[in-house]
Every structure is written in structure tokens, then in C-alpha cells.
Design a protein around this motif. Structure first.
Motif, PDB file in Angstrom:
ATOM      1  N   UNK A 103      28.483  39.210  27.600  1.00 15.85           N
ATOM      2  CA  UNK A 103      27.810  40.479  27.893  1.00 15.85           C
ATOM      3  C   UNK A 103      28.744  41.387  28.677  1.00 15.85           C
ATOM      4  N   UNK A 104      28.455  42.695  28.611  1.00 11.81           N
ATOM      5  CA  UNK A 104      29.224  43.658  29.394  1.00 11.81           C
ATOM      6  C   UNK A 104      29.019  43.385  30.876  1.00 11.81           C
ATOM      7  N   UNK A 105      27.784  42.986  31.244  1.00 13.53           N
ATOM      8  CA  UNK A 105      27.491  42.710  32.655  1.00 13.53           C
ATOM      9  C   UNK A 105      28.309  41.538  33.168  1.00 13.53           C
ATOM     10  N   UNK A 106      28.533  40.524  32.312  1.00 12.60           N
ATOM     11  CA  UNK A 106      29.341  39.375  32.736  1.00 12.60           C
ATOM     12  C   UNK A 106      30.775  39.786  33.006  1.00 12.60           C
ATOM     13  N   UNK A 107      31.300  40.677  32.136  1.00 14.73           N
ATOM     14  CA  UNK A 107      32.644  41.197  32.360  1.00 14.73           C
ATOM     15  C   UNK A 107      32.699  42.018  33.637  1.00 14.73           C
ATOM     16  N   UNK A 108      31.631  42.771  33.876  1.00 12.93           N
ATOM     17  CA  UNK A 108      31.560  43.578  35.091  1.00 12.93           C
ATOM     18  C   UNK A 108      31.506  42.700  36.333  1.00 12.93           C
ATOM     19  N   UNK A 109      30.731  41.620  36.256  1.00 14.35           N
ATOM     20  CA  UNK A 109      30.611  40.705  37.393  1.00 14.35           C
ATOM     21  C   UNK A 109      31.958  40.074  37.735  1.00 14.35           C
ATOM     22  N   UNK A 110      32.768  39.815  36.709  1.00 15.81           N
ATOM     23  CA  UNK A 110      34.092  39.222  36.942  1.00 15.81           C
ATOM     24  C   UNK A 110      34.914  40.086  37.876  1.00 15.81           C
ATOM     25  N   UNK A 111      34.897  41.389  37.624  1.00 18.97           N
ATOM     26  CA  UNK A 111      35.702  42.285  38.442  1.00 18.97           C
ATOM     27  C   UNK A 111      34.991  42.724  39.714  1.00 18.97           C
ATOM     28  N   UNK A 112      33.753  42.253  39.882  1.00 20.95           N
ATOM     29  CA  UNK A 112      33.097  42.385  41.182  1.00 20.95           C
ATOM     30  C   UNK A 112      33.576  41.268  42.109  1.00 20.95           C
ATOM     31  N   UNK A 113      33.779  40.101  41.524  1.00 17.53           N
ATOM     32  CA  UNK A 113      34.248  38.955  42.306  1.00 17.53           C
ATOM     33  C   UNK A 113      35.742  39.097  42.600  1.00 17.53           C
ATOM     34  N   UNK A 114      36.467  39.708  41.674  1.00 22.51           N
ATOM     35  CA  UNK A 114      37.926  39.792  41.774  1.00 22.51           C
ATOM     36  C   UNK A 114      38.440  40.401  43.080  1.00 22.51           C
ATOM     37  N   UNK A 115      37.873  41.529  43.567  1.00 26.80           N
ATOM     38  CA  UNK A 115      38.377  42.076  44.833  1.00 26.80           C
ATOM     39  C   UNK A 115      38.252  41.116  46.011  1.00 26.80           C
ATOM     40  N   UNK A 116      37.179  40.333  46.010  1.00 22.59           N
ATOM     41  CA  UNK A 116      36.992  39.358  47.089  1.00 22.59           C
ATOM     42  C   UNK A 116      38.076  38.291  47.007  1.00 22.59           C
ATOM     43  N   UNK A 117      38.305  37.774  45.786  1.00 26.79           N
ATOM     44  CA  UNK A 117      39.349  36.757  45.609  1.00 26.79           C
ATOM     45  C   UNK A 117      40.731  37.328  45.905  1.00 26.79           C
ATOM     46  N   UNK A 118      40.957  38.585  45.508  1.00 29.45           N
ATOM     47  CA  UNK A 118      42.244  39.223  45.789  1.00 29.45           C
ATOM     48  C   UNK A 118      42.493  39.307  47.282  1.00 29.45           C
ATOM     49  N   UNK A 119      41.465  39.694  48.021  1.00 31.46           N
ATOM     50  CA  UNK A 119      41.576  39.793  49.482  1.00 31.46           C
ATOM     51  C   UNK A 119      41.870  38.441  50.101  1.00 31.46           C
ATOM     52  N   UNK A 120      41.169  37.426  49.625  1.00 30.11           N
ATOM     53  CA  UNK A 120      41.373  36.065  50.162  1.00 30.11           C
ATOM     54  C   UNK A 120      42.775  35.561  49.829  1.00 30.11           C
ATOM     55  N   UNK A 121      43.201  35.726  48.563  1.00 32.24           N
ATOM     56  CA  UNK A 121      44.547  35.295  48.170  1.00 32.24           C
ATOM     57  C   UNK A 121      45.621  36.046  48.943  1.00 32.24           C
ATOM     58  N   UNK A 159      32.938  34.759  34.785  1.00 30.15           N
ATOM     59  CA  UNK A 159      33.371  35.794  35.718  1.00 30.15           C
ATOM     60  C   UNK A 159      34.396  35.265  36.714  1.00 30.15           C
ATOM     61  N   UNK A 160      34.188  34.048  37.185  1.00 27.24           N
ATOM     62  CA  UNK A 160      35.128  33.444  38.141  1.00 27.24           C
ATOM     63  C   UNK A 160      36.506  33.239  37.515  1.00 27.24           C
ATOM     64  N   UNK A 161      36.512  32.814  36.256  1.00 22.75           N
ATOM     65  CA  UNK A 161      37.795  32.581  35.575  1.00 22.75           C
ATOM     66  C   UNK A 161      38.550  33.905  35.399  1.00 22.75           C
ATOM     67  N   UNK A 162      37.838  34.926  34.914  1.00 25.58           N
ATOM     68  CA  UNK A 162      38.466  36.239  34.723  1.00 25.58           C
ATOM     69  C   UNK A 162      38.942  36.802  36.063  1.00 25.58           C
ATOM     70  N   UNK A 163      38.089  36.705  37.073  1.00 30.12           N
ATOM     71  CA  UNK A 163      38.414  37.258  38.392  1.00 30.12           C
ATOM     72  C   UNK A 163      39.622  36.562  39.015  1.00 30.12           C
ATOM     73  N   UNK A 164      39.679  35.248  38.888  1.00 29.50           N
ATOM     74  CA  UNK A 164      40.785  34.490  39.485  1.00 29.50           C
ATOM     75  C   UNK A 164      42.116  34.871  38.849  1.00 29.50           C
ATOM     76  N   UNK A 165      42.137  35.003  37.527  1.00 28.74           N
ATOM     77  CA  UNK A 165      43.400  35.328  36.853  1.00 28.74           C
ATOM     78  C   UNK A 165      43.903  36.710  37.255  1.00 28.74           C
ATOM     79  N   UNK A 166      43.012  37.706  37.310  1.00 29.09           N
ATOM     80  CA  UNK A 166      43.480  39.043  37.648  1.00 29.09           C
ATOM     81  C   UNK A 166      43.848  39.152  39.129  1.00 29.09           C
TER      82      UNK A 166
END
Length: 307
Positions: A103-121, A159-166
Motif C-alpha cells: 500500500x501507499x500508506x506502508x511506503x509512507x510509514x517506512x519513511x516516517x520511521x526512517x528519520x528516527x532511525x537516521x537520527x539514532x544511527x 516499513x522497517x526494512x525500507x527505513x533501515x536501508x535508506x
């Protein structure tokens, strides 16, 4: 004022990416791998042509800079460039699959999680420091993502997989800043093209004949690949990974609007509340840059009055 151009570059990149689903959805009936193949090959060829025709002096300048670097530095740049390419290719394929088949929402959720993971990394790997206000913004974002992911295990997994890679791509390229970003991106796309080329004959479908496919491919290559990726890498020259990461939420707010108003996906009040929290977190995280101009204007006014 000097950093504003980097903020503008990051903002523009994520603003463009917010409309990515408009380029993907019309060709959702094509296999995700086919879209990935043509996206990579066309992007790599386009960027190579631009560099060879219009940027020969820049190539020579960067080659001379690279040639005089110590061997260890050369290896570091090569490793970061090629590893970044592998991570980016994985991110692209998974994202295309999620948008077209989950779904588009699942793709959107991935990049919602991504900034948090980016900050942590960035905090643990690059030792980037954040203010208390910025940590508050990250906490608000994390809370909103927890609300959004409730009862949606499949969505949160992809979403976690997409977010982690980016997130890993952003953090790795923050350290890869010695050479021209457009040239680095070109090398990465060429490397990705070489990696997937052996799989093309076996795993690709029939060559597309629809005009719509090539129109969408053009928009994907130019507006959703070359331009935003270059702007993203350029932004990383002047602002840290966590700041670029948090600006990624602009992408998702636009994605959310498209999912609701254009693709007619159902949106609950809980999801609406969560996205409002995310908008608040963007403002809180970038409080200093947003209100800096206002503060300086007030200081000038006070000085003028005192004179």
C-alpha cells in the motif's frame, strides 16, 4: 544564512519525493523488478551522458583530487561509494514493491520511521549531537509511528526494512563528502546497473511498449531519482544526517495527502492525529532555523531603537 541553501536543497528533494507514487501507481501492473531495471539503467545512462558532455572539467578536477589522496582515504571513499550503491539499490526495490503491492500508506510509514532511525544511527555512528528540543521532536515522531503501526504488522515489517536501508544510506554518505556529489551519484548508479545487469535477461519481462510506461519512467528518472538524490547528497555537505532525516517527513505528509485525496485510501482519525504530531515534530526539530530569521530581525529592531 549560509546553511539555508542546504536546508532548501533537502526540503526540495523530499518535496519532490512526496509525489513519487504518482509516477509509480500508473505502472503498478508491471513487475517491481522491471521498474527497478529500467529506472537504474536510464538514470545511470542519463547521468553519465551529462557528466561526459557537460562536466568534463569537473571529472578531471575530481580525478586529480582523488589521485593525490592517501591510499587509506581512497579506500574509504571507494568503500563508502560502493556500499552506498548496494544499500540504495536494495531500498529502491523494496520501496517499489511496497508501494505497488502492499500500500501507499506502508511506503509512507517506512519513511516516517526512517528519520528516527537516521537520527539514532547518526548519533551512534557519526556522533552527531542533538539539542534537547531535537530529542523531543524525535520522541514525538517515534510516538506517532507507534500509533500508526498498531495492528498493522505487515506494514511495519516492510516499513522497517525500507527505513533501515535508506537511513544507512544517508548516514554513510554523510561521511563521503570529499568529491563532487553528482559524480559520486553517477558512479553509484553505474555500479548498481552493473550489479543488476546479469539478472536482467532472466528476471525481466517483455520490453514495455506502452507510451505511459516511458512517460512514467521519464518522471521517475528525472524528478524522483536524479534531481532529488543529488539535492539530498548536496544537503549532506552542509547539514548533518539527523537534520536531513527529519526533513524527510515532508515527503510523508505529501504522501499521506495523496493516499487520502488522490488514491482514496481510507484514513482514520488516529492516522490523521499521528500525522499532525509529525508536522509538529518537524517544526520543533528545526526550531532554530525556522525562527532564526525572526530572532535576528527582532535583534536589529532593538538595536535600531536603542540608537
Amino acid at each position: 544564512m549560509k546553511k539555508h541553501k542546504y536546508y532548501l536543497a533537502a526540503f526540495t528533494a523530499f518535496f519532490l519525493w512526496g509525489f513519487f507514487s504518482l509516477g509509480l501507481k500508473p505502472i503498478a501492473h508491471y513487475p517491481s523488478l522491471d521498474i527497478l531495471f529500467y529506472r537504474v539503467f536510464c538514470s545511470a545512462l542519463t547521468m553519465t551522458a551529462i557528466n561526459l558532455v557537460f562536466r568534463k572539467k569537473n571529472i578531471r578536477k575530481n580525478w586529480n583530487t582523488f589521485s593525490v589522496m592517501p591510499l587509506q582515504k581512497k579506500r574509504s571513499i571507494a568503500a563508502l561509494t560502493l556500499i552506498g550503491a548496494v544499500i540504495l539499490s536494495a531500498n529502491w526495490f523494496i520501496f517499489i514493491y511496497v508501494v505497488n503491492h502492499v500500500s501507499v500508506k506502508a511506503g509512507s510509514l517506512a519513511y516516517l520511521i526512517c528519520p528516527i532511525l537516521t537520527t539514532v544511527f547518526a548519533f551512534f555512528l557519526l556522533h552527531e549531537k542533538l539539542t534537547n528540543w531535537q530529542w523531543l521532536a524525535v520522541s514525538i515522531s517515534a510516538f506517532s509511528c507507534v500509533i500508526l503501526s498498531a495492528n498493522h504488522f505487515q506494514d511495519i515489517f516492510y516499513s522497517l526494512v525500507v527505513a533501515t536501508t535508506f537511513a544507512l544510506y544517508l548516514v554513510s554518505q554523510r561521511k563521503n563528502s570529499e568529491l563532487d556529489k553528482f559524480l559520486i551519484l553517477n558512479i553509484q548508479l553505474l555500479f548498481i546497473a552493473l550489479l543488476i545487469l546479469p539478472f536482467y535477461p532472466k528476471y525481466s519481462g517483455a520490453i514495455p511498449t506502452e507510451t505511459l510506461f516511458y512517460l512514467c519512467l521519464f518522471s521517475i528518472v528525472v524528478f524522483f531519482t536524479i534531481v532529488p538524490l543529488f539535492l539530498n547528497l548536496y544537503a549532506l555537505k552542509g547539514i548533518n544526517s539527523s537534520t536531513v532525516g527529519i526533513l524527510m517527513y515532508i515527503n510523508q505528509i505529501i504522501n499521506f495527502g495523496l493516499a487520502f485525496f488522490y488514491f482514496n485510501e481510507q484514513i482514520s482519525l488516529v492516522q490523521l492525529f499521528s500525522y499532525c504530531l509529525i508536522l509538529i515534530s518537524i517544526i520543533v526539530f528545526n526550531k532554530n532555523i525556522i525562527f532564526e530569521k525572526k530572532s535576528k530581525s527582532e535583534e536589529i529592531a532593538v538595536v535600531s531603537k536603542s540608537i
